[in-house]
Design a protein around this motif. Structure first.
Motif, PDB file in Angstrom:
ATOM      1  N   SER A  57       0.841  -1.188   0.000  1.00  0.00           N
ATOM      2  CA  SER A  57       0.000   0.000   0.000  1.00  0.00           C
ATOM      3  C   SER A  57       0.882   1.247   0.000  1.00  0.00           C
ATOM      4  O   SER A  57       2.095   1.171   0.197  1.00  0.00           O
ATOM      5  N   ARG A  58       0.258   2.378  -0.186  1.00  0.00           N
ATOM      6  CA  ARG A  58       1.018   3.637  -0.199  1.00  0.00           C
ATOM      7  C   ARG A  58       1.613   3.970   1.161  1.00  0.00           C
ATOM      8  O   ARG A  58       2.571   4.714   1.251  1.00  0.00           O
ATOM      9  N   ILE A  59       1.046   3.422   2.221  1.00  0.00           N
ATOM     10  CA  ILE A  59       1.557   3.748   3.555  1.00  0.00           C
ATOM     11  C   ILE A  59       2.520   2.695   4.113  1.00  0.00           C
ATOM     12  O   ILE A  59       3.032   2.837   5.208  1.00  0.00           O
ATOM     13  N   ALA A  60       2.774   1.646   3.345  1.00  0.00           N
ATOM     14  CA  ALA A  60       3.746   0.635   3.782  1.00  0.00           C
ATOM     15  C   ALA A  60       5.144   1.251   3.792  1.00  0.00           C
ATOM     16  O   ALA A  60       5.472   2.099   2.969  1.00  0.00           O
ATOM     17  N   VAL A  61       5.955   0.817   4.735  1.00  0.00           N
ATOM     18  CA  VAL A  61       7.324   1.313   4.852  1.00  0.00           C
ATOM     19  C   VAL A  61       8.280   0.199   4.427  1.00  0.00           C
ATOM     20  O   VAL A  61       8.250  -0.900   4.987  1.00  0.00           O
ATOM     21  N   ILE A  62       9.119   0.501   3.430  1.00  0.00           N
ATOM     22  CA  ILE A  62      10.105  -0.465   2.946  1.00  0.00           C
ATOM     23  C   ILE A  62      11.497   0.109   3.187  1.00  0.00           C
ATOM     24  O   ILE A  62      11.802   1.207   2.736  1.00  0.00           O
ATOM     25  N   THR A  63      12.320  -0.635   3.917  1.00  0.00           N
ATOM     26  CA  THR A  63      13.722  -0.275   4.102  1.00  0.00           C
ATOM     27  C   THR A  63      14.534  -1.359   3.414  1.00  0.00           C
ATOM     28  O   THR A  63      14.518  -2.511   3.839  1.00  0.00           O
ATOM     29  N   PHE A  64      15.221  -0.990   2.333  1.00  0.00           N
ATOM     30  CA  PHE A  64      15.948  -1.983   1.536  1.00  0.00           C
ATOM     31  C   PHE A  64      17.432  -1.642   1.550  1.00  0.00           C
ATOM     32  O   PHE A  64      17.861  -0.695   0.900  1.00  0.00           O
ATOM     33  N   LYS A  65      18.206  -2.412   2.312  1.00  0.00           N
ATOM     34  CA  LYS A  65      19.652  -2.211   2.408  1.00  0.00           C
ATOM     35  C   LYS A  65      20.379  -3.535   2.188  1.00  0.00           C
ATOM     36  O   LYS A  65      21.327  -3.861   2.883  1.00  0.00           O
ATOM     37  N   ALA A  66      19.894  -4.290   1.217  1.00  0.00           N
ATOM     38  CA  ALA A  66      20.496  -5.572   0.860  1.00  0.00           C
ATOM     39  C   ALA A  66      20.757  -5.557  -0.639  1.00  0.00           C
ATOM     40  O   ALA A  66      20.319  -4.658  -1.347  1.00  0.00           O
ATOM     41  N   ASN A  67      21.470  -6.554  -1.124  1.00  0.00           N
ATOM     42  CA  ASN A  67      21.678  -6.683  -2.569  1.00  0.00           C
ATOM     43  C   ASN A  67      20.384  -7.142  -3.225  1.00  0.00           C
ATOM     44  O   ASN A  67      19.698  -8.018  -2.699  1.00  0.00           O
ATOM     45  N   ALA A  68      20.061  -6.585  -4.381  1.00  0.00           N
ATOM     46  CA  ALA A  68      18.876  -7.023  -5.119  1.00  0.00           C
ATOM     47  C   ALA A  68      19.133  -8.359  -5.804  1.00  0.00           C
ATOM     48  O   ALA A  68      18.211  -9.154  -5.989  1.00  0.00           O
ATOM     49  N   ALA A  69      20.367  -8.625  -6.174  1.00  0.00           N
ATOM     50  CA  ALA A  69      20.730  -9.886  -6.844  1.00  0.00           C
ATOM     51  C   ALA A  69      21.871 -10.533  -6.069  1.00  0.00           C
ATOM     52  O   ALA A  69      22.729  -9.849  -5.515  1.00  0.00           O
ATOM     53  N   PRO A  70      21.895 -11.866  -6.033  1.00  0.00           N
ATOM     54  CA  PRO A  70      22.974 -12.542  -5.308  1.00  0.00           C
ATOM     55  C   PRO A  70      24.301 -12.452  -6.062  1.00  0.00           C
ATOM     56  O   PRO A  70      24.333 -12.235  -7.269  1.00  0.00           O
ATOM     57  N   ILE A  71      25.376 -12.626  -5.332  1.00  0.00           N
ATOM     58  CA  ILE A  71      26.711 -12.662  -5.907  1.00  0.00           C
ATOM     59  C   ILE A  71      27.057 -14.124  -6.186  1.00  0.00           C
ATOM     60  O   ILE A  71      26.862 -14.993  -5.332  1.00  0.00           O
ATOM     61  N   ASP A  72      27.572 -14.375  -7.382  1.00  0.00           N
ATOM     62  CA  ASP A  72      27.924 -15.733  -7.821  1.00  0.00           C
ATOM     63  C   ASP A  72      26.708 -16.661  -7.724  1.00  0.00           C
ATOM     64  O   ASP A  72      25.663 -16.348  -8.226  1.00  0.00           O
ATOM     65  N   LYS A  73      26.855 -17.779  -7.041  1.00  0.00           N
ATOM     66  CA  LYS A  73      25.766 -18.764  -6.990  1.00  0.00           C
ATOM     67  C   LYS A  73      25.108 -18.822  -5.609  1.00  0.00           C
ATOM     68  O   LYS A  73      24.577 -19.853  -5.213  1.00  0.00           O
ATOM     69  N   HIS A  74      25.118 -17.708  -4.902  1.00  0.00           N
ATOM     70  CA  HIS A  74      24.472 -17.664  -3.595  1.00  0.00           C
ATOM     71  C   HIS A  74      22.960 -17.525  -3.769  1.00  0.00           C
ATOM     72  O   HIS A  74      22.478 -17.135  -4.829  1.00  0.00           O
ATOM     73  N   PRO A  75      22.202 -17.818  -2.720  1.00  0.00           N
ATOM     74  CA  PRO A  75      20.742 -17.786  -2.816  1.00  0.00           C
ATOM     75  C   PRO A  75      20.163 -16.371  -2.951  1.00  0.00           C
ATOM     76  O   PRO A  75      20.781 -15.393  -2.567  1.00  0.00           O
ATOM     77  N   VAL A  76      18.949 -16.337  -3.478  1.00  0.00           N
ATOM     78  CA  VAL A  76      18.146 -15.118  -3.502  1.00  0.00           C
ATOM     79  C   VAL A  76      16.894 -15.399  -2.671  1.00  0.00           C
ATOM     80  O   VAL A  76      16.308 -16.477  -2.754  1.00  0.00           O
ATOM     81  N   VAL A  77      16.519 -14.448  -1.834  1.00  0.00           N
ATOM     82  CA  VAL A  77      15.300 -14.548  -1.046  1.00  0.00           C
ATOM     83  C   VAL A  77      14.226 -13.771  -1.812  1.00  0.00           C
ATOM     84  O   VAL A  77      14.366 -12.571  -2.023  1.00  0.00           O
ATOM     85  N   ARG A  78      13.179 -14.472  -2.259  1.00  0.00           N
ATOM     86  CA  ARG A  78      12.097 -13.836  -3.015  1.00  0.00           C
ATOM     87  C   ARG A  78      10.929 -13.575  -2.080  1.00  0.00           C
ATOM     88  O   ARG A  78      10.373 -14.503  -1.501  1.00  0.00           O
ATOM     89  N   VAL A  79      10.580 -12.306  -1.944  1.00  0.00           N
ATOM     90  CA  VAL A  79       9.490 -11.918  -1.051  1.00  0.00           C
ATOM     91  C   VAL A  79       8.269 -11.582  -1.903  1.00  0.00           C
ATOM     92  O   VAL A  79       8.330 -10.700  -2.758  1.00  0.00           O
ATOM     93  N   ARG A  80       7.174 -12.304  -1.661  1.00  0.00           N
ATOM     94  CA  ARG A  80       5.915 -12.094  -2.387  1.00  0.00           C
ATOM     95  C   ARG A  80       4.809 -11.884  -1.368  1.00  0.00           C
ATOM     96  O   ARG A  80       4.977 -12.159  -0.190  1.00  0.00           O
ATOM     97  N   GLY A  81       3.683 -11.426  -1.829  1.00  0.00           N
ATOM     98  CA  GLY A  81       2.548 -11.236  -0.942  1.00  0.00           C
ATOM     99  C   GLY A  81       2.182  -9.773  -0.873  1.00  0.00           C
ATOM    100  O   GLY A  81       2.331  -9.039  -1.857  1.00  0.00           O
ATOM    101  N   ASN A  82       1.719  -9.337   0.311  1.00  0.00           N
ATOM    102  CA  ASN A  82       1.303  -7.946   0.430  1.00  0.00           C
ATOM    103  C   ASN A  82       1.584  -7.385   1.812  1.00  0.00           C
ATOM    104  O   ASN A  82       1.623  -8.103   2.796  1.00  0.00           O
ATOM    105  N   ILE A  83       1.778  -6.076   1.812  1.00  0.00           N
ATOM    106  CA  ILE A  83       2.006  -5.328   3.047  1.00  0.00           C
ATOM    107  C   ILE A  83       1.049  -4.141   3.038  1.00  0.00           C
ATOM    108  O   ILE A  83       1.035  -3.358   2.082  1.00  0.00           O
ATOM    109  N   GLY A  84       0.248  -4.036   4.086  1.00  0.00           N
ATOM    110  CA  GLY A  84      -0.684  -2.914   4.225  1.00  0.00           C
ATOM    111  C   GLY A  84       0.020  -1.734   4.877  1.00  0.00           C
ATOM    112  O   GLY A  84       0.818  -1.044   4.262  1.00  0.00           O
ATOM    113  N   SER A  85      -0.244  -1.528   6.163  1.00  0.00           N
ATOM    114  CA  SER A  85       0.434  -0.447   6.880  1.00  0.00           C
ATOM    115  C   SER A  85       1.651  -0.971   7.627  1.00  0.00           C
ATOM    116  O   SER A  85       2.167  -0.325   8.528  1.00  0.00           O
ATOM    117  N   GLY A  86       2.119  -2.151   7.242  1.00  0.00           N
ATOM    118  CA  GLY A  86       3.262  -2.769   7.899  1.00  0.00           C
ATOM    119  C   GLY A  86       4.594  -2.270   7.367  1.00  0.00           C
ATOM    120  O   GLY A  86       4.670  -1.353   6.557  1.00  0.00           O
TER     121      GLY A  86
END
Length: 102
Positions: A57-86
Motif C-alpha cells: 500500500s502507499r503507507i507501507a514502509v520499505i527499508t531496503f539495504k540488501a543486494n537485489a541480486a545474489p553474488i555468484d551462486k548464492h541464494p536469492v530470497v524472493r518476497v511475495r505477498g502484500n504489506i498494508g500499513s506494515g
C-alpha cells in the motif's frame, strides 16, 4: 509446489535472520501477509533479496539495504505477498554481526 515460508507479523516484529544458514538452495520463497507489523529479513552480503513481486500500500514502509541480486551462486530470497500499513526491512549484517562472522 515448492517450499516456502509464510509470514504474518500481525502487530509484531518477525525477524528472519539467514546469517548462519548454510544451504544448497538457489532461492528461498517468503510469502508475507502483513496488514500491520514488521518483517525484518537479514541476509549475508553475498545473498540477494527480490521484492519485485511484493504488493504494498502507499503507507507501507520499505527499508531496503540488501543486494537485489545474489553474488555468484548464492541464494536469492524472493518476497511475495502484500504489506498494508506494515514494515518490511531487507538488511545485510550490521557492524557487530560482521565482526562475529568468521
Amino acid at each position: 509446489m515448492s517450499p516456502y515460508l509464510h509470514c504474518k507479523p500481525a502487530g509484531r516484529l518477525l525477524e528472519l535472520n539467514f546469517l548462519d544458514i548454510i544451504t544448497g538452495l538457489t532461492s528461498i520463497d517468503i510469502r508475507v501477509s502483513a496488514r500491520t507489523g514488521t518483517l525484518k529479513i537479514v541476509v549475508p552480503d553475498s545473498w540477494g533479496v527480490d521484492i519485485s513481486e511484493l504488493d504494498r500500500s502507499r503507507i507501507a514502509v520499505i527499508t531496503f539495504k540488501a543486494n537485489a541480486a545474489p553474488i555468484d551462486k548464492h541464494p536469492v530470497v524472493r518476497v511475495r505477498g502484500n504489506i498494508g500499513s506494515g514494515v518490511l526491512q531487507a538488511l545485510g549484517p550490521n557492524r557487530r554481526e560482521r565482526r562475529l562472522t568468521p
